[in-house]
Write a protein that holds these residues in place. Structure first.
Motif, mmCIF file in Angstrom:
data_model
loop_
_atom_site.group_PDB
_atom_site.id
_atom_site.type_symbol
_atom_site.label_atom_id
_atom_site.label_comp_id
_atom_site.label_asym_id
_atom_site.label_seq_id
_atom_site.Cartn_x
_atom_site.Cartn_y
_atom_site.Cartn_z
ATOM 1 N N GLN A 3 -49.847 -5.992 79.838
ATOM 2 C CA GLN A 3 -48.572 -5.530 80.378
ATOM 3 C C GLN A 3 -48.793 -4.674 81.622
ATOM 4 O OE1 GLN A 3 -46.343 -2.799 77.886
ATOM 5 N NE2 GLN A 3 -44.386 -3.570 78.663
ATOM 6 N N LYS A 4 -48.006 -4.937 82.644
ATOM 7 C CA LYS A 4 -48.073 -4.131 83.866
ATOM 8 C C LYS A 4 -47.568 -2.720 83.567
ATOM 9 C CE LYS A 4 -45.690 -7.426 85.794
ATOM 10 N NZ LYS A 4 -44.933 -8.297 86.732
ATOM 11 N N CYS A 5 -48.255 -1.717 84.126
ATOM 12 C CA CYS A 5 -47.909 -0.324 83.830
ATOM 13 C C CYS A 5 -47.860 0.491 85.116
ATOM 14 C CB CYS A 5 -48.927 0.279 82.867
ATOM 15 S SG CYS A 5 -48.586 2.016 82.446
ATOM 16 N N GLY A 36 -40.171 -6.135 82.351
ATOM 17 C CA GLY A 36 -41.353 -6.269 81.519
ATOM 18 C C GLY A 36 -42.463 -5.263 81.742
ATOM 19 N N TRP A 37 -42.242 -4.268 82.592
ATOM 20 C CA TRP A 37 -43.263 -3.258 82.840
ATOM 21 C C TRP A 37 -43.219 -2.165 81.783
ATOM 22 C CZ3 TRP A 37 -46.007 -2.132 87.769
ATOM 23 C CH2 TRP A 37 -45.899 -3.166 88.712
ATOM 24 N N ARG A 38 -44.339 -1.510 81.603
ATOM 25 C CA ARG A 38 -44.388 -0.235 80.900
ATOM 26 C C ARG A 38 -44.325 0.847 81.977
ATOM 27 N NH1 ARG A 38 -49.610 2.897 78.876
ATOM 28 N NH2 ARG A 38 -48.590 4.709 77.932
ATOM 29 N N VAL A 39 -43.381 1.763 81.870
ATOM 30 C CA VAL A 39 -43.201 2.797 82.887
ATOM 31 C C VAL A 39 -43.272 4.178 82.240
ATOM 32 C CG1 VAL A 39 -41.698 3.728 84.684
ATOM 33 C CG2 VAL A 39 -41.747 1.262 84.270
ATOM 34 N N LEU A 83 -53.304 15.743 86.744
ATOM 35 C CA LEU A 83 -54.439 15.782 85.820
ATOM 36 C C LEU A 83 -54.193 14.878 84.617
ATOM 37 C CD1 LEU A 83 -55.427 19.564 85.781
ATOM 38 C CD2 LEU A 83 -56.573 17.688 86.973
ATOM 39 N N HIS A 84 -52.956 14.857 84.123
ATOM 40 C CA HIS A 84 -52.634 14.003 82.977
ATOM 41 C C HIS A 84 -52.765 12.530 83.362
ATOM 42 C CE1 HIS A 84 -50.251 12.024 79.835
ATOM 43 N NE2 HIS A 84 -50.440 13.101 79.088
ATOM 44 N N ALA A 85 -52.204 12.154 84.512
ATOM 45 C CA ALA A 85 -52.258 10.759 84.946
ATOM 46 C C ALA A 85 -53.693 10.301 85.193
ATOM 47 C CB ALA A 85 -51.424 10.570 86.215
ATOM 48 N N ALA A 86 -54.534 11.240 85.622
ATOM 49 C CA ALA A 86 -55.922 10.910 85.937
ATOM 50 C C ALA A 86 -56.737 10.550 84.691
ATOM 51 C CB ALA A 86 -56.580 12.078 86.671
ATOM 52 N N ARG A 87 -56.186 10.799 83.508
ATOM 53 C CA ARG A 87 -56.888 10.452 82.269
ATOM 54 C C ARG A 87 -56.799 8.957 81.976
ATOM 55 N NH1 ARG A 87 -53.609 14.432 78.555
ATOM 56 N NH2 ARG A 87 -54.317 12.924 76.976
ATOM 57 N N PHE A 88 -55.970 8.240 82.727
ATOM 58 C CA PHE A 88 -55.737 6.823 82.458
ATOM 59 C C PHE A 88 -56.156 5.997 83.674
ATOM 60 C CE2 PHE A 88 -52.788 9.558 80.238
ATOM 61 C CZ PHE A 88 -52.916 9.153 78.917
ATOM 62 N N ARG A 89 -56.067 4.701 83.553
ATOM 63 C CA ARG A 89 -56.430 3.812 84.660
ATOM 64 C C ARG A 89 -55.218 3.063 85.179
ATOM 65 N NH1 ARG A 89 -60.795 4.943 87.064
ATOM 66 N NH2 ARG A 89 -60.889 2.780 87.827
ATOM 67 N N ASP A 90 -54.046 3.647 84.995
ATOM 68 C CA ASP A 90 -52.806 2.968 85.359
ATOM 69 C C ASP A 90 -52.452 3.195 86.827
ATOM 70 O OD1 ASP A 90 -52.456 2.182 82.662
ATOM 71 O OD2 ASP A 90 -51.539 4.125 82.198
ATOM 72 N N LEU A 91 -51.747 2.240 87.402
ATOM 73 C CA LEU A 91 -51.215 2.376 88.745
ATOM 74 C C LEU A 91 -50.264 3.566 88.806
ATOM 75 C CD1 LEU A 91 -50.645 1.234 91.630
ATOM 76 C CD2 LEU A 91 -48.880 -0.205 90.563
ATOM 77 N N LYS A 109 -61.223 9.259 91.100
ATOM 78 C CA LYS A 109 -61.388 8.507 89.861
ATOM 79 C C LYS A 109 -61.125 7.010 90.045
ATOM 80 C CE LYS A 109 -60.609 12.125 86.414
ATOM 81 N NZ LYS A 109 -61.771 11.773 85.567
ATOM 82 N N GLY A 110 -60.828 6.621 91.287
ATOM 83 C CA GLY A 110 -60.597 5.211 91.561
ATOM 84 C C GLY A 110 -59.296 4.679 91.019
ATOM 85 N N ILE A 111 -58.307 5.569 90.820
ATOM 86 C CA ILE A 111 -57.001 5.165 90.290
ATOM 87 C C ILE A 111 -56.072 4.836 91.459
ATOM 88 C CG2 ILE A 111 -54.972 5.937 89.001
ATOM 89 C CD1 ILE A 111 -56.911 7.775 87.429
ATOM 90 N N PRO A 112 -55.546 3.613 91.538
ATOM 91 C CA PRO A 112 -54.680 3.249 92.663
ATOM 92 C C PRO A 112 -53.393 4.074 92.654
ATOM 93 C CG PRO A 112 -54.654 1.527 90.995
ATOM 94 C CD PRO A 112 -55.721 2.489 90.574
ATOM 95 N N ASN A 113 -53.032 4.572 93.827
ATOM 96 C CA ASN A 113 -51.887 5.474 93.941
ATOM 97 C C ASN A 113 -51.140 5.175 95.232
ATOM 98 O OD1 ASN A 113 -50.148 7.736 93.652
ATOM 99 N ND2 ASN A 113 -51.538 9.018 94.841
ATOM 100 N N LEU A 114 -49.901 4.768 95.098
ATOM 101 C CA LEU A 114 -49.036 4.569 96.253
ATOM 102 C C LEU A 114 -48.199 5.823 96.449
ATOM 103 C CD1 LEU A 114 -49.855 1.655 95.337
ATOM 104 C CD2 LEU A 114 -47.706 0.883 96.347
ATOM 105 N N ILE A 115 -47.953 6.214 97.698
ATOM 106 C CA ILE A 115 -47.198 7.436 97.983
ATOM 107 C C ILE A 115 -45.998 7.110 98.856
ATOM 108 C CG2 ILE A 115 -47.262 9.773 98.909
ATOM 109 C CD1 ILE A 115 -50.257 9.806 98.550
#
Length: 370
Positions: A3-5, A36-39, A83-91, A109-115
């Protein structure tokens, strides 16, 4: 199939109760869940205590209590959310760049982040030297640290492209709901008559041209009212100047947050006055277009693109006076302006179109799952 997140950072949370970014976050989150996304949306809570989670209308919420108030509280919340978001590998999608320095954690951490880079905040006259420096640093940091940038206006893209390659920036404006056949009932409580007033909705700051509009409007009798929304404090010199310049046809009705009342004001306005001098695509102006308002806007590169050729523009109190005088004597021109606003809205600012464009950009940066 995984599932896309998406994790959304940078706002006070959902449902929207504070401003344009929160409204956008709400619409985007609900749209993606429907597709169908998890948000997951990070929400700022007043007070202290542990982080807790719940679900609102299919959207997962991470609710972070923060005891500090004002900017300090916002900075603390943004840090904890990152810091919380950085614990996961989600977009991730970060709305606003005011604490973009924190995005270094996601980048490392290599986590993709759009701003979404919002407006050119550091250029606003209301900020002192320290705040301007902070915003300027974060403007640069956001450009460097974001994997991709979203500009809400072509001129914001021009600004960002002076810092990074323009291929790193996608222009997507904000959206709004069309307002058709708004219930006029709330007008009676304000002493207003449909089609016999103009509205001006803005924070009471010099860069929003409120003094120019109020002064120009009050220079002669109009036969209609100018309804000014917003908080005015007698301890503020600019607020006092605006009220001192107002004639008896100007109504200060305070801040109004009730959606039904706002729909009535927009849907039954003779025209909408938009004095913002800086910023990108202003949500209030988009909402005016969605209501089919004749738009009278401050003449600058931001407003000209959003409002389009069907709007009319002023630069000071004298030009506002002349413009209002002409329009009130020409109902056919006002009707033409209304039709142009509707057309501009339909071609560029409908939510479904805006959100679909966001989804396409987000999908391009989804992390590859092992």
């Amino acid at each position: 199939m995984t599932q896309k997140c998406l994790r959304i950072l940078g706002t006070r949370g959902v449902p929207a109760a504070h401003g344009g970014f929160e409204t956008f976050a709400e619409y985007l989150a609900l749209y993606l869940v429907k597709h169908g996304w998890r948000v997951v949306v990070y929400c700022q809570e007043d007070g202290s205590g542990p982080v807790f989670e719940d679900i609102w209308d299919g959207v997962e919420r991470v609710r972070i209590p923060v005891a500090a108030e004002g900017p300090k509280g916002t900075i603390a919340f943004d840090w904890k959310a990152t810091l919380h978001a950085a614990r996961f590998r989600d977009l991730c999608l970060t709305l606003g760049y005011n604490t973009a320095l924190f995005c270094a954690v996601l980048r490392l951490k290599g986590i993709p982040n759009l701003i979404n880079m919002d407006g050119i905040e550091w250029s606003r006259a209301k900020w002192g030297k320290l705040a301007k420096t902070w915003f300027w640093m974060n403007d640069w940091a956001g450009c460097w640290l974001g994997n991709h940038l979203v500009a809400d206006h072509p001129q914001i893209k021009v600004h960002l492209s002076s810092r990074v390659n323009e291929s790193k920036v996608t222009t997507i404006p904000y959206g709004a709901e069309p307002i058709v056949n708004a219930d006029p009932a709330p007008l009676s409580g304000l002493g207003l008559e449909s089609g016999r007033f103009m509205t001006l909705i803005a924070r009471a700051e010099p860069e929003n041209s409120i003094l120019e509009a109020v002064s120009g409007f009050s220079s002669r009798r109009r036969g209609v009212q100018l309804v000014v929304l917003g908080k005015y404090d007698e301890a503020n010199a600019y607020h006092r100047a605006v009220k001192a310049a107002a004639g008896d046809e100007v109504r200060f009705v305070g801040p109004i947050y009730d959606k039904t009342a706002l729909r009535a004001l927009r849907g039954h306005s003779l025209a909408y006055v938009h004095g913002h001098q800086v910023g990108g695509t202003n949500p209030s102006l988009v909402e005016a277009l969605g209501a089919g308002n004749a738009v009278i806007a401050h003449d600058n590169r931001f407003n000209r693109w959003v409002a389009g050729e069907g709007a009319r523009f002023f630069s000071d109190a004298a030009s506002f006076d002349a413009l209002i005088s002409r329009l009130l004597a020409n109902s056919a021109e006002l009707e033409t302006m209304r039709a142009a606003s509707r057309e501009r809205f339909e071609t560029s600012f409908r939510w479904d179109d805006v959100l679909a464009r966001y989804e396409r950009v987000l999908e391009a940066y989804l992390p590859v799952r092992p």
